[in-house]
Design an enzyme around this catalytic site. Structure first.
Site, mmCIF file in Angstrom:
data_model
loop_
_atom_site.group_PDB
_atom_site.id
_atom_site.type_symbol
_atom_site.label_atom_id
_atom_site.label_comp_id
_atom_site.label_asym_id
_atom_site.label_seq_id
_atom_site.Cartn_x
_atom_site.Cartn_y
_atom_site.Cartn_z
ATOM 1 N N HIS A 128 0.868 -1.167 0.000
ATOM 2 C CA HIS A 128 0.000 0.000 0.000
ATOM 3 C C HIS A 128 0.911 1.226 0.000
ATOM 4 C CE1 HIS A 128 -2.921 2.906 1.603
ATOM 5 N NE2 HIS A 128 -3.846 2.075 1.157
ATOM 6 N N TYR A 129 0.392 2.378 -0.365
ATOM 7 C CA TYR A 129 1.241 3.570 -0.399
ATOM 8 C C TYR A 129 1.597 4.092 0.993
ATOM 9 C CZ TYR A 129 -3.004 6.333 0.450
ATOM 10 O OH TYR A 129 -4.155 6.850 0.988
#
Length: 181
Positions: A128-129
């Site tokens: 995920h970022y």
């Protein structure tokens, strides 16, 4: 083994230095915890082959640290390049965490992510970022509750799997002594 979007991927890289434009990854390790920081599985710990020329660019600290730990010899003998190590790591992670769901977890993982982006982009994209960076809590504790810092001591082996285990334990320590439930 069960894929779960709430599981967390912890990572640590050892590198020849701190500049991803010049330096390279020489070891990668991952582990997966559940949301409560229980270790579910440890991934492959892989030395990543680099040329003698690349290893020769290391500064004194890196030479001393990675030679002393035996990592330099493991790197020279390793059959794995960046891509091999990346694919083996992703295959492990797929068993535990769907792509794009876990933040990248560890200590100072912004630095690790810079190297992943340059040398292991498929693995970087698996996260995920967001970041779960234990060093953020350490910096906040240093400023807001410095008396708790002495309660957690790191071994600083600079071996990737040891470092990740310590990161998980350190976050558990801050959860108990710093973060109010």
């Amino acid at each position: 083994m069960a894929e779960n979007q709430n599981n967390l991927i912890w990572i640590d890289l050892e590198m020849t230095g701190l500049d991803p434009e010049r330096d390279r990854i020489i070891e990668i390790a991952t582990l997966v915890t559940d949301a409560n920081l229980n270790i579910l599985a440890e991934g492959p710990v892989l030395a990543v082959h680099q040329s003698d020329e690349q290893l020769g660019l290391m500064d004194e600290w890196n030479v001393r640290t990675h030679t002393g730990s035996g990592l330099v010899e493991r790197v020279k003998a390793s059959p794995f390049n960046d891509h091999d190590a990346e694919l083996q790591t992703i295959e492990f992670l797929k068993q535990w965490v769907p792509a794009g769901t876990s933040p990248i977890c560890g200590n100072s993982v912004g630095q690790d992510r810079r190297f992943l982006f340059r040398y292991m982009p498929e693995l970087e994209a698996y996260f995920h970022y967001r970041y779960l960076d234990v060093s953020t809590l350490k910096e906040l504790a240093r400023r807001w509750k410095p008396e708790i810092l002495a309660g957690f001591k790191k071994q600083n082996t600079h071996q990737a799997l040891d470092d990740i285990r310590e990161s998980v334990a350190e976050l558990a320590y801050y959860r108990e002594h710093f973060i109010q439930k």
